[in-house]
Design a protein around this motif. Structure first.
Motif, PDB file in Angstrom:
ATOM      1  N   PHE A 184      44.928  29.748 103.062  1.00  0.00           N
ATOM      2  CA  PHE A 184      45.585  30.770 103.874  1.00  0.00           C
ATOM      3  C   PHE A 184      46.488  31.694 103.062  1.00  0.00           C
ATOM      4  CE2 PHE A 184      45.269  27.300 107.259  1.00  0.00           C
ATOM      5  CZ  PHE A 184      44.127  27.855 107.836  1.00  0.00           C
ATOM      6  N   LYS A 188      43.734  33.767 100.871  1.00  0.00           N
ATOM      7  CA  LYS A 188      43.713  34.642 102.057  1.00  0.00           C
ATOM      8  C   LYS A 188      42.278  34.868 102.532  1.00  0.00           C
ATOM      9  CE  LYS A 188      48.052  37.129 101.214  1.00  0.00           C
ATOM     10  NZ  LYS A 188      48.551  36.346 100.063  1.00  0.00           N
ATOM     11  N   VAL A 189      41.571  33.765 102.743  1.00  0.00           N
ATOM     12  CA  VAL A 189      40.164  33.823 103.136  1.00  0.00           C
ATOM     13  C   VAL A 189      40.012  34.554 104.468  1.00  0.00           C
ATOM     14  CG1 VAL A 189      38.141  32.433 103.780  1.00  0.00           C
ATOM     15  CG2 VAL A 189      39.603  31.715 101.875  1.00  0.00           C
ATOM     16  N   ARG A 190      39.032  35.450 104.515  1.00  0.00           N
ATOM     17  CA  ARG A 190      38.755  36.226 105.727  1.00  0.00           C
ATOM     18  C   ARG A 190      37.436  35.768 106.349  1.00  0.00           C
ATOM     19  NH1 ARG A 190      39.847  40.057 101.923  1.00  0.00           N
ATOM     20  NH2 ARG A 190      37.694  40.838 101.968  1.00  0.00           N
ATOM     21  N   PRO A 191      37.255  36.014 107.649  1.00  0.00           N
ATOM     22  CA  PRO A 191      36.005  35.627 108.305  1.00  0.00           C
ATOM     23  C   PRO A 191      34.787  36.196 107.580  1.00  0.00           C
ATOM     24  CG  PRO A 191      37.627  36.264 109.940  1.00  0.00           C
ATOM     25  CD  PRO A 191      38.225  36.595 108.613  1.00  0.00           C
ATOM     26  N   GLN A 193      33.607  35.223 104.662  1.00  0.00           N
ATOM     27  CA  GLN A 193      33.588  35.013 103.217  1.00  0.00           C
ATOM     28  C   GLN A 193      33.087  33.612 102.882  1.00  0.00           C
ATOM     29  OE1 GLN A 193      37.724  36.289 102.227  1.00  0.00           O
ATOM     30  NE2 GLN A 193      36.757  37.997 101.153  1.00  0.00           N
ATOM     31  N   ALA A 214      39.720  29.534 108.967  1.00  0.00           N
ATOM     32  CA  ALA A 214      39.811  30.929 108.527  1.00  0.00           C
ATOM     33  C   ALA A 214      38.540  31.720 108.823  1.00  0.00           C
ATOM     34  CB  ALA A 214      40.118  30.985 107.036  1.00  0.00           C
ATOM     35  N   ALA A 216      35.394  31.139 107.320  1.00  0.00           N
ATOM     36  CA  ALA A 216      34.440  31.245 106.215  1.00  0.00           C
ATOM     37  C   ALA A 216      33.035  30.934 106.715  1.00  0.00           C
ATOM     38  CB  ALA A 216      34.825  30.283 105.083  1.00  0.00           C
ATOM     39  N   ASP A 261      32.900  33.754  97.062  1.00  0.00           N
ATOM     40  CA  ASP A 261      34.059  34.643  96.976  1.00  0.00           C
ATOM     41  C   ASP A 261      35.269  33.919  96.388  1.00  0.00           C
ATOM     42  OD1 ASP A 261      32.995  37.087  98.258  1.00  0.00           O
ATOM     43  OD2 ASP A 261      32.828  35.795 100.025  1.00  0.00           O
TER      44      ASP A 261
END
Length: 374
Positions: A184, A188-191, A193, A214, A216, A261
């Motif tokens: 987090f 800062k993983v984003r949807p 990835q 998150a 992923a 990523d």
């Protein structure tokens, strides 16, 4: 009170024989001004404890060990207003002084005052509250949770809902905040990835669960022990790969169309770091969570780093802000989104502490919890 004291680092395994942690009766003074007395009800056993016992990172000795835990506030010193007797708390090493540049900029894990006090084995107040027969003992990371009671400072504590069992609450102090926080806060993983977790221990599994929260789309679990893969898939991994497979890197790059990523390296080993770098796509990030021995140098291909614009980033204690992050992660647990209890490998008393160091080193368990009061 009963406590586990480390007098000498580097004793040989098996630790059940060499007994590096001496179970002794020690005296505890306090709390003084700005300090809190906690009755420790559970304390997690972590790979960081193994590193200290093995001498990979030097520690001021003799020291009462333990750096994550949960318990009940029993007494507060003068000037403490944030806690009162009876509060349930998580004990964590992610605290800061609250006033320096790092703390003001929400990076308390980098606080120089805390780093200096922990290097000296004292509390942030500068005090030592532990003795044995007139011999001064040191505090481990300002916590010393391998004991029936601990004196610490308010910044080390975060209030917990009494409905959360102590065995589970203890894990939030290090394993959860480190594993979830690196997803987090650092990555800062984003949807959508992709994420690979290299090393499926207690911290690694928390990273897997956080990556799922998150959003992923691809979560790859990598470990030398395939027996962990079934649980990894239950907790969020879309794929699992054996680190012993000579084609592991190619397998990950193939299923992620060139690499992930984010590669989260949990073991601190040079082999793990090499794998993490190799499976990261161009422009991706390698998040280094595991620590090796102090002074170790890790090679990397510099020309490729520049040419592919990869990033190598460190993340200490999940780059956390404890008073912000731990309540959120505990809420995730209570909502069923972060089932930390699935990582519990059992609890034990002081008499099994050294034996369980061996079990942890051999990869037989995920997270074990010491119950100081039996």
């Amino acid at each position: 009170m009963t406590a586990a004291v480390l007098y000498e680092q580097g004793l040989p395994a098996p630790y059940a024989d060499s007994q590096p942690l001496k179970i002794e009766q020690v005296e505890l003074e306090g709390p003084g001004e700005g300090e809190v007395l906690v009755e420790v009800r559970s304390a997690g056993l972590c790979h960081s404890d193994l590193s200290q016992v093995a001498g990979l990172r030097k520690r001021t000795l003799p020291v009462v060990m333990g750096h994550e835990g949960a318990g009940i506030v029993r007494e507060v010193g003068r000037g403490v207003t944030a806690f009162k007797p009876g509060d349930h708390v998580v004990m964590t090493v992610g605290s800061g002084c609250g006033a320096c540049d790092y703390c003001v900029n929400s990076r308390p894990v980098l606080c120089d005052l805390v780093a200096a006090s922990r290097a000296k084995g004292v509390l942030m107040t500068g005090a030592r509250r532990l003795t044995r027969g007139g011999l001064g003992l040191y505090h481990h990371s300002g916590v010393s949770s391998f004991a029936q009671y601990a004196v610490t400072v308010p910044g080390t504590l975060v209030k917990a809902d009494p409905a959360i069992p102590f065995d589970v609450a203890a894990l939030f102090g290090c394993a959860v905040v480190t594993g979830a926080g690196c997803v987090f806060n650092a990555a800062k993983v984003r949807p959508g990835q992709s994420v690979a977790v290299v090393g499926l221990g207690g911290v690694g599994f928390n990273a897997v669960m956080a990556a799922r929260i998150a959003g992923a789309s691809t979560i790859v679990g990598i470990d030398i022990n395939p027996s962990k893969f079934a649980l990894a898939r239950e907790l969020g991994c879309t794929h699992t790969v054996s680190a012993r497979d000579e084609n592991a890197v190619e397998a990950v790059r193939d299923l992620t169309r060139g690499g992930v990523d984010f590669a989260l390296e949990m073991s601190g080993s040079k082999a793990g770091m090499a794998t993490a770098y190799a499976i990261t796509r161009k422009g991706g990030e390698i998040i280094c969570v595991g620590m090796g021995a102090s002074g170790d140098q890790y090679p990397y291909p510099h020309t490729a780093l520049v040419g592919e614009e990869k990033v190598i980033r460190g993340s200490l204690m999940g780059s956390c802000l404890p008073q912000r992050d731990l309540p959120l992660y505990m809420r995730y647990y209570q909502e069923g989104r972060l089932p930390v209890e699935r990582l519990m490998s059992g609890s034990f008393g002081f008499d099994e502490l050294n034996l369980n160091l061996d079990r942890l080193e051999h990869g037989e368990v995920l997270r074990q919890v010491l119950r100081p009061h039996g």
